[in-house]
Write a protein that holds these residues in place. Structure first.
Motif, mmCIF file in Angstrom:
data_model
loop_
_atom_site.group_PDB
_atom_site.id
_atom_site.type_symbol
_atom_site.label_atom_id
_atom_site.label_comp_id
_atom_site.label_asym_id
_atom_site.label_seq_id
_atom_site.Cartn_x
_atom_site.Cartn_y
_atom_site.Cartn_z
ATOM 1 N N SER A 325 0.925 -1.418 -0.164
ATOM 2 C CA SER A 325 0.121 0.298 -0.622
ATOM 3 C C SER A 325 0.730 1.005 0.002
ATOM 4 C CB SER A 325 -1.217 -0.566 1.128
ATOM 5 O OG SER A 325 -1.440 -0.587 1.417
ATOM 6 N N ALA A 326 0.326 1.917 -0.806
ATOM 7 C CA ALA A 326 1.100 3.175 -0.873
ATOM 8 C C ALA A 326 0.621 4.546 -1.406
ATOM 9 C CB ALA A 326 2.378 3.299 -2.264
ATOM 10 N N SER A 327 0.682 5.463 -0.387
ATOM 11 C CA SER A 327 0.157 7.065 -0.707
ATOM 12 C C SER A 327 0.809 8.361 0.027
ATOM 13 C CB SER A 327 -1.616 7.028 -0.162
ATOM 14 O OG SER A 327 -0.594 6.998 1.812
ATOM 15 N N TRP A 328 0.094 8.907 -0.193
ATOM 16 C CA TRP A 328 0.565 10.876 0.302
ATOM 17 C C TRP A 328 1.582 10.925 -0.474
ATOM 18 C CZ3 TRP A 328 -0.235 9.075 6.027
ATOM 19 C CH2 TRP A 328 -1.823 8.796 5.798
ATOM 20 N N SER A 518 -5.848 -6.603 -2.476
ATOM 21 C CA SER A 518 -4.807 -5.209 -2.577
ATOM 22 C C SER A 518 -4.499 -4.876 -1.360
ATOM 23 C CB SER A 518 -5.334 -4.942 -4.327
ATOM 24 O OG SER A 518 -6.253 -3.799 -3.162
ATOM 25 N N GLY A 519 -2.577 -4.089 -1.782
ATOM 26 C CA GLY A 519 -2.516 -3.925 -0.902
ATOM 27 C C GLY A 519 -1.979 -4.382 0.019
ATOM 28 N N LYS A 523 -4.034 -7.284 6.763
ATOM 29 C CA LYS A 523 -4.615 -6.540 8.187
ATOM 30 C C LYS A 523 -4.662 -5.117 7.670
ATOM 31 C CE LYS A 523 -5.710 -6.499 12.923
ATOM 32 N NZ LYS A 523 -5.244 -6.513 14.376
ATOM 33 N N ARG A 524 -5.950 -4.956 7.519
ATOM 34 C CA ARG A 524 -5.523 -3.566 6.229
ATOM 35 C C ARG A 524 -6.028 -2.331 7.839
ATOM 36 N NH1 ARG A 524 -9.428 -4.315 1.417
ATOM 37 N NH2 ARG A 524 -8.113 -4.966 -0.098
ATOM 38 N N ASP A 525 -5.168 -1.187 7.706
ATOM 39 C CA ASP A 525 -4.963 -0.109 8.117
ATOM 40 C C ASP A 525 -6.148 0.847 7.669
ATOM 41 O OD1 ASP A 525 -4.214 1.394 5.920
ATOM 42 O OD2 ASP A 525 -2.532 2.459 7.468
ATOM 43 N N LYS A 526 -6.507 1.957 8.979
ATOM 44 C CA LYS A 526 -7.612 2.344 8.624
ATOM 45 C C LYS A 526 -7.949 3.191 7.740
ATOM 46 C CE LYS A 526 -10.395 5.983 10.429
ATOM 47 N NZ LYS A 526 -10.392 6.961 9.652
ATOM 48 N N VAL A 527 -6.662 3.444 6.976
ATOM 49 C CA VAL A 527 -6.313 4.365 5.469
ATOM 50 C C VAL A 527 -6.615 3.732 3.995
ATOM 51 C CG1 VAL A 527 -4.610 5.208 4.319
ATOM 52 C CG2 VAL A 527 -4.089 5.426 6.473
ATOM 53 N N ASP A 528 -6.542 1.917 4.099
ATOM 54 C CA ASP A 528 -6.598 1.213 3.352
ATOM 55 C C ASP A 528 -8.047 1.102 3.539
ATOM 56 O OD1 ASP A 528 -3.911 1.815 2.197
ATOM 57 O OD2 ASP A 528 -4.558 -0.803 3.023
ATOM 58 N N VAL A 529 -8.970 0.516 4.789
ATOM 59 C CA VAL A 529 -9.878 0.195 4.590
ATOM 60 C C VAL A 529 -11.329 1.357 4.362
ATOM 61 C CG1 VAL A 529 -11.974 0.219 6.510
ATOM 62 C CG2 VAL A 529 -9.782 -1.030 6.558
ATOM 63 N N ASP A 530 -10.755 2.693 4.653
ATOM 64 C CA ASP A 530 -11.368 4.042 3.740
ATOM 65 C C ASP A 530 -11.907 3.790 2.380
ATOM 66 O OD1 ASP A 530 -11.827 4.732 6.269
ATOM 67 O OD2 ASP A 530 -11.153 6.426 6.795
#
Length: 612
Positions: A325-328, A518-519, A523-530
């Motif tokens: 998962s990549a972002s920001w 994906s990502g 265990k998805r964090d809140k960022v990915d869940v949203d």
């Protein structure tokens, strides 16, 4: 002279010749030594694309538009069943040749700097022992007097080892007699360093052109035992180490810092983190070969890095990125281009930020690697570059990806030539069976757009095959994808280039699978869940309809809870209970590199068990 002494002297002469010219007896009389590295390119001289020895060779016309040139002035087509007998693909290749009447000729092929094994295929269609030639690579003679064949026979010469240091391989065919010719050229990586291991994929589920990356296989284990940016037990120390190595995590949480992988042969096994997993608060840069990165998050800090990618790299080879998962980012979220033999799969690229103090940029990705596979990724909530295809991308296969809520541009680029760099001279791109879902931020003018290829001139157009893509809300574009290809700066391909296949799904099935997996999805964090919820529901919860300006818009970096790491007495990356269950010794660290019948190490088997 005794017979024994004469035999020894002959053996010495043969050995000296082997050192001087690295000549290997042609196929038909003895077996040609096999290349040890990954296949790079095969060219069917004067012929069509063909499969030879299980590798897809390009046609002569494609080669001439993708970095190959020659001074050979003549061509010829045969219809001979060659001796020794061979498969139909090879026989077809042997029936088309280029040659020079009564003189020598040269060939050149642009290549990334490195070491290669080169093979040549020669035939004789006229009369016995008619033609003969010397071969030079990079100005050095590697073979003399090759090609003295009987009529209707063929020979494969090589491998000739060569090092390219200026971005181009020069080949000279010097006439000895007759008309020098060549039917086929095959180039492989020499296999002298880390990289591809033909037949054994990086891990179960690895697909595409990066799938044979070996990473840290057979090497050391580095344990990350704390969340410090540097020092003993840190991620920074493990990244900075050299030699084949696998990084395992004995802790979960957020690690702050910018990290640069300068030493290759590395596996980053994020799936080993106990608890909520690992996030890098900063940047992760790839500046080495033979890289496996799995199951981590890279979320850039725009305060520390106001102008940078979250994850990316250029000018390297053998790379696979899986479930990342990549972002920001403040440049592009995940940019990987002008590399060779890469895969980005099952990853999430989202929520790009503006650059510096501006209110623009917010770009998803620059992609385009020679022999690059991009599949089952989610690209969401970026204004543009979803992705931007690099100038001189090379051969790329893009399928089963999901694109959501692009703002003013979906995908574009793919010019033929990287300005000022002769290594990157063509772009050939398949875009197949992807799912496009406009979101609340998507401007109406581009909601139906699959891609808008660009070019700087009429001879700078890339080649595109666009088919089988699903564009939600636009059934006419789904039925005829070319209605979603804007502009005229492209060469339309009626068939795809013959890319390495993946386990392809329908766009609709890929949509479901990508949202589920994906990502960093163990265990998805809140960022990915949203982000995933926004895609499912067609919403943009934060910022301007999902296009954000700061990590604080979505709540910043979530707290990641750790858990006790499993007991690992010998610190070999495998817990004691797993070793015992698999008849290994929990007090013998070296057994991590024992191999199963297939070739995977015990450590690799354990790592795979965590992510299956």
């Amino acid at each position: 002279m005794s017979r024994r002494k004469k035999t020894i002297n002959v053996m010495l002469v043969v050995a000296m010749l082997a050192v001087l010219i690295t000549f290997v007896t042609p196929i038909g009389s003895q077996t040609v030594q096999a290349a040890s590295g990954a296949f790079v390119k095969g060219i069917n001289m004067n012929g069509n694309a063909v499969t030879v020895d299980g590798n897809q060779w390009v046609s002569y016309s494609t080669a001439l538009s993708s970095g190959f040139s020659t001074t050979a002035g003549k061509t010829y087509n045969n219809s001979i069943t060659w001796v020794p007998a061979t498969d139909s693909g090879t026989n077809t290749m042997l029936n088309t040749v280029i040659y020079q009447s009564g003189g020598s000729f040269t060939m050149n092929q642009t290549l990334a700097n490195g070491s290669y094994d080169v093979y040549f295929y020669l035939t004789e269609n006229y009369k016995d022992n008619y033609r003969s030639e010397d071969i030079k690579l990079e100005g050095t003679t590697v073979a003399t007097g090759v090609g003295k064949l009987t009529k209707n026979t063929w020979a494969k010469y090589g491998p000739y080892k060569v090092t390219v240091s200026d971005g181009s391989l020069s080949m000279d065919f010097v006439r000895v007699s007759g008309d020098p010719q060549i039917a086929g050229l095959a180039i492989f990586e020499s296999g002298t360093g880390g990289g591809s291991s033909e037949g054994l994929v990086a891990f179960p589920g690895a697909e595409g052109y990066g799938k044979n990356t070996t990473g840290g296989r057979g090497g050391a284990v580095y344990e990350v035992t704390n969340l410090n940016s540097s020092g003993t037990g840190s991620f920074g120390a493990a990244i900075s180490a050299s030699g084949p190595r696998t990084i395992v995590f004995r802790v979960s949480g957020t690690i702050t810092g910018n990290y640069d992988i300068k030493n290759g042969d590395i596996t980053i096994a994020g799936q080993t983190a106990p608890g909520d997993g690992i996030t890098i608060k900063g940047r992760l840069s790839i500046n080495a070969d033979n890289i496996i990165i799995r199951h981590i998050r890279v979320r850039n800090d725009p305060v520390a890095n106001p102008d940078g990618d979250a994850l990316g790299g250029r000018f390297h080879k053998n790379i696979i990125i899986d479930h990342v998962s990549a972002s920001w980012s403040t440049d592009e979220v995940l940019s990987l281009y002008h590399n060779d033999y890469t895969t980005v799969q099952w990853s999430l690229i989202a929520e790009a930020l503006p650059k510096g103090t501006t209110d623009d940029h917010r770009f998803g990705a620059i992609w385009g690697n020679n022999y690059g596979t991009w599949h089952h990724n989610l690209i969401a909530d970026n204004a543009s570059r979803n992705p931007r295809w690099a100038s001189g991308s090379g051969y790329n296969d893009y399928r089963n990806n999901v694109l959501y809520n692009w703002q003013y541009q979906s995908s574009y680029g793919g010019e033929a030539q990287q300005v000022g760099d002769s290594r990157f001279t063509f772009s050939t791109i398949n875009m197949v069976a992807n799912y496009y879902k406009p979101g609340p931020a998507t401007e109406a003018a581009v909601a139906r757009r699959i891609v808008e290829p660009t070019a700087r001139s009429t001879d700078d157009k890339g080649s595109w095959y666009v088919s089988g893509n699903y564009v939600e809300g636009y059934p006419d574009v789904t039925a005829d994808n070319w209605k979603g290809v804007d502009g005229s700066d492209y060469i339309k391909l009626s068939t795809p280039w013959n890319a390495m296949p993946i386990n392809q799904q329908s766009p609709q099935d890929a949509y479901t699978a990508v949202l589920d997996k994906s990502g960093a999805s163990l265990k998805r964090d809140k960022v990915d869940v949203d982000i995933i919820d926004g895609v499912r529901n067609g919403t943009g919860k934060y910022g301007n309809n999902g296009i954000i300006s700061n990590p604080s818009d979505v709540g910043g970096w979530p707290t990641l809870n750790s858990a006790p790491a499993p007991v690992d007495s010998d610190h070999d990356g495998m817990p004691d209970n797993w070793e015992t269950a698999h008849n290994l010794n929990p007090n013998n660290a070296s057994d991590r590199n024992n191999k199963d019948a297939v070739g995977y190490t015990m450590l690799e088997l354990y790592l795979s068990s965590l992510s299956n």
